[in-house]
Design a protein around this motif. Structure first.
Motif, PDB file in Angstrom:
ATOM      1  N   LEU A   5       0.845  -1.192   0.000  1.00 41.39           N
ATOM      2  CA  LEU A   5       0.000   0.000   0.000  1.00 41.39           C
ATOM      3  C   LEU A   5       0.878   1.240   0.000  1.00 41.39           C
ATOM      4  CD1 LEU A   5      -2.700  -0.955   2.666  1.00 41.39           C
ATOM      5  CD2 LEU A   5      -2.795  -1.252   0.183  1.00 41.39           C
ATOM      6  N   ILE A   6       0.587   2.156  -0.921  1.00 35.68           N
ATOM      7  CA  ILE A   6       1.295   3.427  -0.988  1.00 35.68           C
ATOM      8  C   ILE A   6       0.253   4.548  -0.942  1.00 35.68           C
ATOM      9  CG2 ILE A   6       3.240   2.458  -2.267  1.00 35.68           C
ATOM     10  CD1 ILE A   6       2.129   3.860  -4.802  1.00 35.68           C
ATOM     11  N   GLU A  59      15.049   3.797   5.128  1.00 38.59           N
ATOM     12  CA  GLU A  59      13.759   3.351   4.604  1.00 38.59           C
ATOM     13  C   GLU A  59      13.958   2.385   3.435  1.00 38.59           C
ATOM     14  OE1 GLU A  59       9.743   5.834   3.876  1.00 38.59           O
ATOM     15  OE2 GLU A  59      11.459   6.538   2.696  1.00 38.59           O
ATOM     16  N   PHE A  60      14.891   2.702   2.545  1.00 36.80           N
ATOM     17  CA  PHE A  60      15.186   1.831   1.406  1.00 36.80           C
ATOM     18  C   PHE A  60      15.737   0.488   1.886  1.00 36.80           C
ATOM     19  CE2 PHE A  60      18.390   0.552  -1.904  1.00 36.80           C
ATOM     20  CZ  PHE A  60      17.462   0.008  -2.784  1.00 36.80           C
ATOM     21  N   GLU A  61      16.654   0.530   2.824  1.00 36.45           N
ATOM     22  CA  GLU A  61      17.229  -0.717   3.354  1.00 36.45           C
ATOM     23  C   GLU A  61      16.157  -1.590   4.013  1.00 36.45           C
ATOM     24  OE1 GLU A  61      20.423   0.562   5.912  1.00 36.45           O
ATOM     25  OE2 GLU A  61      21.458   1.545   4.243  1.00 36.45           O
ATOM     26  N   MET A  62      15.281  -0.968   4.776  1.00 34.29           N
ATOM     27  CA  MET A  62      14.220  -1.723   5.455  1.00 34.29           C
ATOM     28  C   MET A  62      13.206  -2.264   4.448  1.00 34.29           C
ATOM     29  SD  MET A  62      14.982  -1.756   8.689  1.00 34.29           S
ATOM     30  CE  MET A  62      16.718  -1.738   8.242  1.00 34.29           C
ATOM     31  N   LEU A  63      12.946  -1.512   3.385  1.00 30.11           N
ATOM     32  CA  LEU A  63      12.054  -1.988   2.320  1.00 30.11           C
ATOM     33  C   LEU A  63      12.646  -3.226   1.653  1.00 30.11           C
ATOM     34  CD1 LEU A  63       9.515  -1.588   0.535  1.00 30.11           C
ATOM     35  CD2 LEU A  63      10.920  -0.085  -0.912  1.00 30.11           C
ATOM     36  N   GLN A  64      13.926  -3.177   1.347  1.00 27.48           N
ATOM     37  CA  GLN A  64      14.591  -4.332   0.732  1.00 27.48           C
ATOM     38  C   GLN A  64      14.496  -5.566   1.624  1.00 27.48           C
ATOM     39  OE1 GLN A  64      18.454  -2.383   0.076  1.00 27.48           O
ATOM     40  NE2 GLN A  64      18.260  -3.035  -2.057  1.00 27.48           N
ATOM     41  N   GLN A  65      14.596  -5.367   2.923  1.00 25.88           N
ATOM     42  CA  GLN A  65      14.539  -6.491   3.863  1.00 25.88           C
ATOM     43  C   GLN A  65      13.159  -7.144   3.916  1.00 25.88           C
ATOM     44  OE1 GLN A  65      16.076  -5.475   7.725  1.00 25.88           O
ATOM     45  NE2 GLN A  65      18.047  -4.841   6.903  1.00 25.88           N
ATOM     46  N   GLN A  66      12.150  -6.479   3.384  1.00 25.63           N
ATOM     47  CA  GLN A  66      10.798  -7.031   3.423  1.00 25.63           C
ATOM     48  C   GLN A  66      10.498  -7.941   2.235  1.00 25.63           C
ATOM     49  OE1 GLN A  66       9.243  -6.396   6.358  1.00 25.63           O
ATOM     50  NE2 GLN A  66      11.142  -5.267   6.662  1.00 25.63           N
ATOM     51  N   ALA A  67      11.479  -8.153   1.360  1.00 23.11           N
ATOM     52  CA  ALA A  67      11.261  -8.909   0.125  1.00 23.11           C
ATOM     53  C   ALA A  67      10.647 -10.289   0.350  1.00 23.11           C
ATOM     54  CB  ALA A  67      12.568  -9.036  -0.649  1.00 23.11           C
ATOM     55  N   ASP A  68      11.018 -10.972   1.421  1.00 22.88           N
ATOM     56  CA  ASP A  68      10.499 -12.320   1.674  1.00 22.88           C
ATOM     57  C   ASP A  68       9.269 -12.335   2.574  1.00 22.88           C
ATOM     58  OD1 ASP A  68      12.488 -13.446   0.106  1.00 22.88           O
ATOM     59  OD2 ASP A  68      13.867 -13.628   1.797  1.00 22.88           O
ATOM     60  N   PHE A  69       8.803 -11.155   2.956  1.00 24.02           N
ATOM     61  CA  PHE A  69       7.628 -11.051   3.822  1.00 24.02           C
ATOM     62  C   PHE A  69       6.383 -11.426   3.028  1.00 24.02           C
ATOM     63  CE2 PHE A  69       4.210  -8.047   5.264  1.00 24.02           C
ATOM     64  CZ  PHE A  69       3.849  -8.759   6.394  1.00 24.02           C
ATOM     65  N   ASN A  70       5.585 -12.323   3.572  1.00 30.06           N
ATOM     66  CA  ASN A  70       4.377 -12.780   2.893  1.00 30.06           C
ATOM     67  C   ASN A  70       3.148 -12.176   3.571  1.00 30.06           C
ATOM     68  OD1 ASN A  70       2.763 -14.190   1.113  1.00 30.06           O
ATOM     69  ND2 ASN A  70       2.675 -15.990   2.412  1.00 30.06           N
ATOM     70  N   GLY A  71       2.831 -10.947   3.230  1.00 28.10           N
ATOM     71  CA  GLY A  71       1.696 -10.293   3.861  1.00 28.10           C
ATOM     72  C   GLY A  71       1.403  -8.952   3.219  1.00 28.10           C
ATOM     73  N   VAL A  72       0.801  -8.065   3.994  1.00 34.03           N
ATOM     74  CA  VAL A  72       0.434  -6.722   3.549  1.00 34.03           C
ATOM     75  C   VAL A  72       1.461  -5.746   4.110  1.00 34.03           C
ATOM     76  CG1 VAL A  72      -1.338  -4.933   3.605  1.00 34.03           C
ATOM     77  CG2 VAL A  72      -2.022  -7.353   3.591  1.00 34.03           C
ATOM     78  N   LEU A  73       2.060  -4.949   3.238  1.00 30.59           N
ATOM     79  CA  LEU A  73       3.035  -3.957   3.662  1.00 30.59           C
ATOM     80  C   LEU A  73       2.483  -2.562   3.419  1.00 30.59           C
ATOM     81  CD1 LEU A  73       5.927  -3.340   4.723  1.00 30.59           C
ATOM     82  CD2 LEU A  73       6.605  -3.156   2.309  1.00 30.59           C
ATOM     83  N   ALA A  74       2.363  -1.777   4.483  1.00 34.47           N
ATOM     84  CA  ALA A  74       1.988  -0.367   4.380  1.00 34.47           C
ATOM     85  C   ALA A  74       3.269   0.445   4.395  1.00 34.47           C
ATOM     86  CB  ALA A  74       1.089   0.026   5.545  1.00 34.47           C
ATOM     87  N   THR A  75       3.462   1.267   3.386  1.00 31.90           N
ATOM     88  CA  THR A  75       4.655   2.094   3.313  1.00 31.90           C
ATOM     89  C   THR A  75       4.391   3.451   3.943  1.00 31.90           C
ATOM     90  OG1 THR A  75       4.044   2.993   1.154  1.00 31.90           O
ATOM     91  CG2 THR A  75       5.409   0.983   1.179  1.00 31.90           C
ATOM     92  N   GLY A  76       5.444   4.210   4.148  1.00 24.94           N
ATOM     93  CA  GLY A  76       5.297   5.573   4.620  1.00 24.94           C
ATOM     94  C   GLY A  76       4.845   6.469   3.474  1.00 24.94           C
ATOM     95  N   GLY A  77       4.314   7.623   3.802  1.00 26.51           N
ATOM     96  CA  GLY A  77       3.806   8.531   2.783  1.00 26.51           C
ATOM     97  C   GLY A  77       4.860   9.004   1.796  1.00 26.51           C
ATOM     98  N   GLY A  78       6.112   9.035   2.217  1.00 26.67           N
ATOM     99  CA  GLY A  78       7.177   9.501   1.336  1.00 26.67           C
ATOM    100  C   GLY A  78       8.058   8.402   0.785  1.00 26.67           C
ATOM    101  N   THR A  79       7.723   7.154   1.062  1.00 23.87           N
ATOM    102  CA  THR A  79       8.589   6.046   0.648  1.00 23.87           C
ATOM    103  C   THR A  79       8.910   6.088  -0.837  1.00 23.87           C
ATOM    104  OG1 THR A  79       7.757   4.626   2.413  1.00 23.87           O
ATOM    105  CG2 THR A  79       8.837   3.529   0.577  1.00 23.87           C
ATOM    106  N   ILE A  80       7.907   6.260  -1.665  1.00 26.05           N
ATOM    107  CA  ILE A  80       8.148   6.158  -3.107  1.00 26.05           C
ATOM    108  C   ILE A  80       8.765   7.418  -3.723  1.00 26.05           C
ATOM    109  CG2 ILE A  80       6.529   4.292  -3.556  1.00 26.05           C
ATOM    110  CD1 ILE A  80       5.719   7.875  -4.402  1.00 26.05           C
ATOM    111  N   ILE A  81       8.933   8.491  -2.927  1.00 28.10           N
ATOM    112  CA  ILE A  81       9.639   9.653  -3.488  1.00 28.10           C
ATOM    113  C   ILE A  81      11.129   9.369  -3.593  1.00 28.10           C
ATOM    114  CG2 ILE A  81       7.933  11.325  -2.714  1.00 28.10           C
ATOM    115  CD1 ILE A  81      10.044  12.193  -0.570  1.00 28.10           C
ATOM    116  N   ASN A  82      11.585   8.375  -2.830  1.00 29.83           N
ATOM    117  CA  ASN A  82      12.965   7.910  -2.915  1.00 29.83           C
ATOM    118  C   ASN A  82      13.064   7.066  -4.177  1.00 29.83           C
ATOM    119  OD1 ASN A  82      15.255   6.218  -2.725  1.00 29.83           O
ATOM    120  ND2 ASN A  82      15.248   6.343  -0.495  1.00 29.83           N
ATOM    121  N   GLY A  83      13.872   7.504  -5.129  1.00 31.21           N
ATOM    122  CA  GLY A  83      13.988   6.784  -6.396  1.00 31.21           C
ATOM    123  C   GLY A  83      14.334   5.325  -6.230  1.00 31.21           C
TER     124      GLY A  83
END
Length: 165
Positions: A5-6, A59-83
């Protein structure tokens, strides 16, 4: 992951992720909470003491660590502004759902800005401008967009589930 979710701050990512997880019987993670737990510090304090560039890298490092997570991930409001984060999300096979809200909803939902580092120092007009700046990236990353205005959380969740089918 089953779904990411973004959306802009206040769009309902945390609330919707919990309800969606319950309906789909999936674990839910909030990326901001993952960061808070890792740093043992609030997002607000991380911004104040270490700055936004540090936070965005973390935030990018923590996002990468979620790659094997099998569920619903809610991101922060600014997560995707990071290229890097945007590229990571776009490259994944996980459905990305944008929770989108109108300018009018921003004032309603972000009236109490406590705990939101970027919002606490901005006027409503500045928040609307910030959302507009981010809109292109949000839509670029999204596979599906849900307009959340005038919908209760259950209606939003039902719309997402219908899309995921």
């Amino acid at each position: 992951m089953e779904v990411i979710l973004i959306g802009f701050m206040g769009s309902g990512k945390s609330t919707i992720s919990k309800l969606l997880g319950e309906k789909l019987n999936l674990e839910v993670r909030d990326l901001d909470q993952v960061i808070v737990d890792y740093e043992n510090s609030s997002i607000h304090d991380i911004f104040l003491t270490k700055g936004e560039p540090y936070f965005r890298q973390l935030e990018f490092e923590m996002l990468q660590q979620q790659a094997d997570f099998n569920g619903v991930l809610a991101t922060g409001g600014g997560t995707i502004i990071n290229g890097n984060c945007a590229s990571h999300v776009q490259a994944s096979d996980v459905p990305v759902v944008l929770l989108d809200m109108s300018d009018n909803a921003i004032e309603d939902r972000l009236g109490k800005r406590a705990g939101r580092p970027l919002a606490s120092s901005k006027t409503t007009d500045e928040l609307i401008e910030l959302k507009h700046e981010r809109d292109g990236r949000y839509h670029e990353c999204a596979d599906f967009v849900v307009k959340t205005d005038y919908k209760n959380p259950k209606q939003v969740v039902d719309e997402i589930i219908e899309y995921l089918k």
